[in-house]
Design an enzyme around this catalytic site. Structure first.
Site, PDB file in Angstrom:
ATOM      1  N   HIS A  17       0.841  -1.208   0.000  1.00 46.20           N
ATOM      2  CA  HIS A  17       0.000   0.000   0.000  1.00 46.20           C
ATOM      3  C   HIS A  17       0.874   1.255   0.000  1.00 46.20           C
ATOM      4  O   HIS A  17       1.608   1.490   0.952  1.00 46.20           O
ATOM      5  CB  HIS A  17      -0.890  -0.024   1.249  1.00 46.20           C
ATOM      6  CG  HIS A  17      -1.814   1.145   1.360  1.00 46.20           C
ATOM      7  ND1 HIS A  17      -1.836   1.962   2.459  1.00 46.20           N
ATOM      8  CD2 HIS A  17      -2.749   1.627   0.503  1.00 46.20           C
ATOM      9  CE1 HIS A  17      -2.755   2.890   2.291  1.00 46.20           C
ATOM     10  NE2 HIS A  17      -3.330   2.710   1.122  1.00 46.20           N
ATOM     11  N   ARG A  18       0.809   2.023  -1.063  1.00 41.17           N
ATOM     12  CA  ARG A  18       1.654   3.218  -1.265  1.00 41.17           C
ATOM     13  C   ARG A  18       3.134   2.816  -1.213  1.00 41.17           C
ATOM     14  O   ARG A  18       3.971   3.549  -0.689  1.00 41.17           O
ATOM     15  CB  ARG A  18       1.360   4.289  -0.214  1.00 41.17           C
ATOM     16  CG  ARG A  18      -0.114   4.632  -0.062  1.00 41.17           C
ATOM     17  CD  ARG A  18      -0.369   5.700   0.979  1.00 41.17           C
ATOM     18  NE  ARG A  18      -1.791   5.773   1.323  1.00 41.17           N
ATOM     19  CZ  ARG A  18      -2.295   6.544   2.278  1.00 41.17           C
ATOM     20  NH1 ARG A  18      -1.525   7.332   2.973  1.00 41.17           N
ATOM     21  NH2 ARG A  18      -3.594   6.539   2.531  1.00 41.17           N
ATOM     22  N   GLU A  45       0.602  -0.779  -4.840  1.00 40.03           N
ATOM     23  CA  GLU A  45      -0.384   0.273  -5.087  1.00 40.03           C
ATOM     24  C   GLU A  45       0.304   1.614  -4.901  1.00 40.03           C
ATOM     25  O   GLU A  45       1.258   1.734  -4.123  1.00 40.03           O
ATOM     26  CB  GLU A  45      -1.526   0.094  -4.077  1.00 40.03           C
ATOM     27  CG  GLU A  45      -2.698   1.023  -4.232  1.00 40.03           C
ATOM     28  CD  GLU A  45      -2.668   2.266  -3.367  1.00 40.03           C
ATOM     29  OE1 GLU A  45      -3.611   3.069  -3.471  1.00 40.03           O
ATOM     30  OE2 GLU A  45      -1.703   2.474  -2.591  1.00 40.03           O
ATOM     31  N   ASP A  53      -0.740   6.259  -5.508  1.00 39.07           N
ATOM     32  CA  ASP A  53      -1.786   7.227  -5.839  1.00 39.07           C
ATOM     33  C   ASP A  53      -1.251   8.282  -6.808  1.00 39.07           C
ATOM     34  O   ASP A  53      -0.100   8.726  -6.666  1.00 39.07           O
ATOM     35  CB  ASP A  53      -2.253   7.933  -4.562  1.00 39.07           C
ATOM     36  CG  ASP A  53      -2.669   6.944  -3.494  1.00 39.07           C
ATOM     37  OD1 ASP A  53      -3.752   6.356  -3.632  1.00 39.07           O
ATOM     38  OD2 ASP A  53      -1.884   6.721  -2.537  1.00 39.07           O
ATOM     39  N   HIS A  60      -0.549  10.983  -2.350  1.00 36.56           N
ATOM     40  CA  HIS A  60      -1.883  10.578  -1.904  1.00 36.56           C
ATOM     41  C   HIS A  60      -2.846  11.746  -1.719  1.00 36.56           C
ATOM     42  O   HIS A  60      -4.002  11.690  -2.130  1.00 36.56           O
ATOM     43  CB  HIS A  60      -1.775   9.799  -0.588  1.00 36.56           C
ATOM     44  CG  HIS A  60      -3.106   9.400  -0.024  1.00 36.56           C
ATOM     45  ND1 HIS A  60      -3.848  10.215   0.799  1.00 36.56           N
ATOM     46  CD2 HIS A  60      -3.847   8.270  -0.192  1.00 36.56           C
ATOM     47  CE1 HIS A  60      -4.985   9.613   1.127  1.00 36.56           C
ATOM     48  NE2 HIS A  60      -5.003   8.430   0.539  1.00 36.56           N
ATOM     49  N   GLU A  82      -3.770   4.184  -8.416  1.00 34.73           N
ATOM     50  CA  GLU A  82      -5.031   4.779  -7.947  1.00 34.73           C
ATOM     51  C   GLU A  82      -5.155   6.225  -8.414  1.00 34.73           C
ATOM     52  O   GLU A  82      -4.400   7.105  -7.990  1.00 34.73           O
ATOM     53  CB  GLU A  82      -5.155   4.720  -6.421  1.00 34.73           C
ATOM     54  CG  GLU A  82      -6.521   5.286  -6.024  1.00 34.73           C
ATOM     55  CD  GLU A  82      -6.862   5.223  -4.550  1.00 34.73           C
ATOM     56  OE1 GLU A  82      -6.172   4.530  -3.785  1.00 34.73           O
ATOM     57  OE2 GLU A  82      -7.840   5.900  -4.180  1.00 34.73           O
ATOM     58  N   LYS A 116      -6.549   9.624  -8.156  1.00 35.85           N
ATOM     59  CA  LYS A 116      -7.183  10.409  -7.088  1.00 35.85           C
ATOM     60  C   LYS A 116      -7.904  11.639  -7.639  1.00 35.85           C
ATOM     61  O   LYS A 116      -8.691  12.244  -6.920  1.00 35.85           O
ATOM     62  CB  LYS A 116      -6.123  10.864  -6.072  1.00 35.85           C
ATOM     63  CG  LYS A 116      -5.621   9.749  -5.163  1.00 35.85           C
ATOM     64  CD  LYS A 116      -6.694   9.314  -4.178  1.00 35.85           C
ATOM     65  CE  LYS A 116      -6.139   8.428  -3.072  1.00 35.85           C
ATOM     66  NZ  LYS A 116      -7.231   7.782  -2.303  1.00 35.85           N
ATOM     67  N   ASP A 155       0.252  -2.232   4.302  1.00 40.28           N
ATOM     68  CA  ASP A 155       1.435  -1.374   4.461  1.00 40.28           C
ATOM     69  C   ASP A 155       2.700  -2.208   4.697  1.00 40.28           C
ATOM     70  O   ASP A 155       3.807  -1.692   4.613  1.00 40.28           O
ATOM     71  CB  ASP A 155       1.254  -0.445   5.678  1.00 40.28           C
ATOM     72  CG  ASP A 155       0.081   0.511   5.512  1.00 40.28           C
ATOM     73  OD1 ASP A 155      -0.190   0.929   4.376  1.00 40.28           O
ATOM     74  OD2 ASP A 155      -0.550   0.845   6.531  1.00 40.28           O
TER      75      ASP A 155
HETATM   76  O1  G3P Z   1      -5.921   0.419  -2.304  1.00 36.66           O
HETATM   77  C1  G3P Z   1      -6.945   1.344  -2.081  1.00 36.66           C
HETATM   78  C2  G3P Z   1      -6.582   2.267  -0.962  1.00 36.66           C
HETATM   79  O2  G3P Z   1      -5.308   2.770  -1.187  1.00 36.66           O
HETATM   80  C3  G3P Z   1      -7.586   3.379  -0.814  1.00 36.66           C
HETATM   81  O3  G3P Z   1      -7.317   4.192   0.273  1.00 36.66           O
HETATM   82  O4  G3P Z   1      -6.863   6.472   1.082  1.00 36.66           O
HETATM   83  O5  G3P Z   1      -5.085   4.784   1.142  1.00 36.66           O
HETATM   84  O6  G3P Z   1      -5.829   5.756  -1.024  1.00 36.66           O
HETATM   85  P1  G3P Z   1      -6.226   5.346   0.352  1.00 36.66           P
HETATM   86 CA    CA Z   2      -4.441   4.589  -2.443  1.00 35.48          CA
END
Ligand code: G3P
Ligand code: CA
Length: 268
Positions: free
Chosen positions: A29-30, A56, A58, A71, A130, A132, A257
């Protein structure tokens, strides 16, 4: 007798090794954002070192039409400097330091461009990109993805914005697209499998990427999504018990994470 036992052990060995691998795709995640500053080259490179199956991150469009990886719509939290990404040029954004808030050893880490992140992706791995912002990013996104040399199946597009998923699918039906949804948005009714499936079909999504929630997302919910021909993924899970419940519900991918740590825990 002894030879039979040894040959049986050799036959079973690869099977037990396979059983130790988690039966879900582990998505950072990120990037590996527990250990490194989110949405940076350091974080995505660490995700690959931690053997994540995917990462992943953003994206937003800058004032001068470039795609950057961040993000928030502002630079306040990760750069410690007030600014709106959509109102800044790439040159202005690149002057910021988005590493040092996470620790002195990450000082100097810059906001990456999309093409820099894509250049790190190893063969056989993929990214969840992702979006945004709104559909205004799509023509530049298409250009950068084509220039990256990655296969379409390595670059999944995800977004909370249903209109972005629909618009990407119109231009690039070959890209996997997953609609991101919070299952229990604050102050609203929990989402049902039926309503999400209906909307996902309308926008031509290939799947749902849902907030992990053991109360709502059980096997009945999971079966409905998969029987509708949609992929079923969840975010963001840093708890082994929750990860196991999501796997029991039938999810095929877990965003975390801590990709290295979660893989180890699930292999136990
Ligand atoms: O994988 C989706 C998730 O990243 C969405 O939440 O706020 O961390 O972008 P956020
Ligand atoms: Ca995200």
């Amino acid at each position: 007798m002894m030879r039979t036992a040894i040959s049986l052990m050799l036959t079973l060995a690869p099977l037990s090794a396979l059983a130790a691998e988690p039966q879900v795709e582990i998505v950072a995640h990120r990037g590996a954002s527990f250990d490194a500053p989110e949405n940076t080259l350091a974080a995505i490179k660490l995700a690959w070192e931690q053997n994540a199956d995917a990462s992943e991150f953003d994206i937003f469009l800058t004032k001068d039409g470039k795609i950057v990886v961040i993000h928030d719509p502002t630079t306040n939290r990760t750069a410690g400097v007030a600014g709106k990404v959509a109102e800044m040029t790439l040159d202005e954004l690149r002057k910021l330091d988005v590493g040092k808030w996470k620790g002195a050893r990450f000082a100097g880490e810059k906001i990456p461009t999309l093409d820099e992140m894509l250049a790190t992706v190893p063969a056989g791995k993929r990214v969840f990109i992702e979006v945004k912002c709104g559909p205004e990013i799509i023509s530049e996104l298409d250009r950068v993805l084509k220039a990256s040399g990655l296969k379409p199946e390595q670059t999944a597009i995800i977004s909370f914005h249903a209109e972005v998923i629909a618009a990407v699918k119109k231009v690039r039906p070959d890209l996997p697209c997953y609609w991101v949804v919070s299952l229990a948005p604050r102050g609203q009714k929990p989402r049902t499998a039926e309503e999400l499936i209906k909307k996902a079909k309308e926008i031509q999504a290939d799947g749902l990427d849902l907030s992990a929630n053991a109360e709502i997302l059980d096997k009945t919910f999971g079966d409905k999504v998969k029987q509708a021909g949609l992929k079923l993924y969840v975010w963001t899970v840093n708890d082994v018990e929750l990860a196991k419940k999501m796997i029991a519900a039938g999810v095929e991918s877990i965003t975390t994470d801590k990709p290295g740590w979660l893989r180890e825990q699930l292999a136990k």
